[in-house]
Design an enzyme around this catalytic site. Structure first.
Site, short mmCIF file in Angstrom:
data_model
loop_
_atom_site.label_atom_id
_atom_site.label_comp_id
_atom_site.label_asym_id
_atom_site.label_seq_id
_atom_site.Cartn_x
_atom_site.Cartn_y
_atom_site.Cartn_z
N SER A 128 50.19 -17.97 -39.10
CA SER A 128 50.38 -16.72 -39.84
C SER A 128 51.75 -16.62 -40.51
O SER A 128 52.72 -17.25 -40.08
CB SER A 128 50.21 -15.53 -38.89
OG SER A 128 48.90 -15.43 -38.41
N ILE A 159 54.62 -15.54 -34.06
CA ILE A 159 54.42 -16.79 -33.33
C ILE A 159 54.66 -16.59 -31.84
O ILE A 159 55.78 -16.28 -31.41
CB ILE A 159 55.35 -17.91 -33.87
CG1 ILE A 159 55.20 -18.03 -35.39
CG2 ILE A 159 55.05 -19.23 -33.17
CD1 ILE A 159 53.79 -18.27 -35.87
N ARG A 244 39.52 -18.24 -29.99
CA ARG A 244 38.94 -16.91 -29.81
C ARG A 244 38.24 -16.78 -28.46
O ARG A 244 38.22 -15.71 -27.85
CB ARG A 244 37.98 -16.60 -30.96
CG ARG A 244 38.71 -16.29 -32.25
CD ARG A 244 37.82 -16.34 -33.47
NE ARG A 244 38.60 -16.05 -34.67
CZ ARG A 244 38.25 -16.36 -35.90
NH1 ARG A 244 37.08 -16.98 -36.11
NH2 ARG A 244 39.02 -16.06 -36.92
N ARG A 269 41.74 8.22 -3.34
CA ARG A 269 42.23 9.49 -3.85
C ARG A 269 41.25 10.60 -3.47
O ARG A 269 40.07 10.58 -3.85
CB ARG A 269 42.37 9.42 -5.38
CG ARG A 269 42.71 10.73 -6.06
CD ARG A 269 44.09 11.24 -5.69
NE ARG A 269 44.48 12.33 -6.59
CZ ARG A 269 45.51 13.13 -6.35
NH1 ARG A 269 46.26 12.95 -5.26
NH2 ARG A 269 45.81 14.09 -7.20
N LEU A 339 42.84 7.33 -12.97
CA LEU A 339 44.05 7.58 -12.19
C LEU A 339 44.72 8.90 -12.56
O LEU A 339 45.65 9.34 -11.87
CB LEU A 339 45.05 6.43 -12.34
CG LEU A 339 44.90 5.29 -11.32
CD1 LEU A 339 43.60 4.51 -11.53
CD2 LEU A 339 46.08 4.34 -11.38
N GLU A 364 44.32 -13.77 -33.29
CA GLU A 364 43.23 -14.75 -33.41
C GLU A 364 42.13 -14.24 -34.34
O GLU A 364 40.95 -14.54 -34.17
CB GLU A 364 42.62 -15.11 -32.05
CG GLU A 364 43.62 -15.46 -30.95
CD GLU A 364 44.30 -16.80 -31.17
OE1 GLU A 364 44.54 -17.13 -32.34
OE2 GLU A 364 44.59 -17.47 -30.20
#
Length: 381
Positions: A128, A159, A244, A269, A339, A364
């Protein structure tokens, strides 16, 4: 915990067991601290190398393990579940070795691949540029032949491992003939004229350094050309097909980690006298999260099996990347919801998981590009 694996042999089972031990004991305990400090996990990559995990899908004669992609991707998922930056880094390293392994000459493979796969070296993939992301054929980093060297000028962007990698699989322009004028060079990190810019300030994956790589009259020996001149764009696209799948596996690992955290929290919880997992609103949310994780895992495994059998897998790879990364974004967001206020704090890892889930939808090939690839494949099928 992930669903029970259907592995092809005892060797694969042993490898996955080793991977889980490394992930549990050596990676997971450090992930939050390193990400908070934006600290690059170089020693952890060396550990993966010593454990034989940096060259899994490549031939044994070059230092790899000759494993199927079906097994390699499950290893990658386990690592990403413990520490996403390291999982993505392993995927990038594997993709960085692809051009040499598949398009290099026998002499080049013998000379370079054993060190690249042996564990001491870490790779980066330089395709890229700031103006050439999804439109990779528009890249402008130029390599001009000068005797037995190429002189390279330009800047690569986004990169992974920039400034930390030992080698850069780099796509450069060797002629003005559009995508047909792109070639692939294997560039050493210590090449004079090659330097890394300041790291990008990112939302997530902060332990994984991302930066521009600047080529300023960098001289690269001509024997570092992989394949023929003008073959680089094809090499890049073929490498991305497999890359990918790596990102899909990493995304599933991240989603699995978020699901595990949400389930553990919902079990302990207590509100209104009972665990919140006993409330239908929460249990249905968790059920949808589990369905998304296992569906995404099935898509990448099917694509990997096609690749292993030598069947076309371009469409399936794009589907896997699209489905898995979208699922990771949804599952991590829902984990924060389970949460509640705690999920929005850094006392729990789900807020980090949610931040990390965004970029797999982008790199990608963005998920919009994946939809274009899938649609194009449907037109010709």
């Amino acid at each position: 915990m992930p669903a029970e694996r259907l592995l092809p042999n005892t060797e694969a089972e042993d490898l996955l067991k080793l991977t889980r031990e490394i992930a549990r004991d050596e990676l997971a305990p450090l992930a939050s601290q390193y990400e908070e400090e934006e600290r690059f996990p170089r020693e952890q990559f060396k550990l993966l190398g010593r454990s034989g995990l940096l060259g899994l899908p490549y031939a044994e004669k070059w230092g790899g393990a000759a494993l199927s992609y079906e097994v390699y991707l499950q290893v990658l998922e386990e690592i990403a579940a413990a520490w996403m930056s390291v999982g993505v880094g392993l995927s990038v390293h594997t993709m960085s070795c692809f051009a040499l392994a598949e398009y290099g000459s026998d002499e080049q493979r013998e000379r370079f691949l054993p060190d690249m796969l042996g564990g001491d070296l870490l790779g980066a993939y330089a395709l890229s540029e700031t103006h050439a992301g999804s439109d990779a054929a528009a890249l402008s980093t130029k390599a001009v032949r000068d005797g037995d060297q190429y002189v390279v000028n330009g800047t690569k962007a986004w990169i992974t491992h920039a400034g930390h990698a030992d080698f850069y699989t780099t796509m450069v322009r060797t002629s003005d003939d559009g995508g047909k004028g792109i070639s692939c060079l294997l560039v050493d990190a210590d090449t004079p004229g090659l330097s890394a810019a300041a790291p990008e300030r990112k939302m997530g994956l902060t332990g994984s350094t991302t930066a521009q790589m600047i080529f300023d009259g960098a001289r690269v020996d001509a024997d570092r050309l992989l394949g023929a001149e003008g073959q680089g764009f094809k090499i890049a696209l073929v490498a991305l097909n497999s890359g990918r799948l790596g990102i899909a596996a990493c995304a599933v690992g991240l989603a699995q980690a978020a699901l595990d955290e949400a389930v553990a929290y919902a079990r302990q919880r207590v509100q209104f006298g009972k665990a919140i997992m006993d409330f239908q609103g929460v249990e249905f949310l968790l059920a949808d999260m589990a369905a998304a994780v296992e569906s995404a895992r099935a898509t990448y495994l099917e694509a990997a099996r096609r690749r292993d059998r030598g069947l076309p897998f371009l469409r399936q790879a794009s589907i896997a990347k699209l489905v898995a990364t979208d699922a990771a974004m949804k599952v991590t967001t829902d984990a924060v919801q389970v949460l509640g206020g705690a999920g929005y704090t850094r006392d729990f890892p789900v807020e980090r998981y949610m931040r990390e889930a965004k970029v797999p939808q982008i790199f990608e090939g963005t998920n919009q590009i994946q939809r274009m690839v899938i649609a194009r494949q449907l037109r010709v099928s």
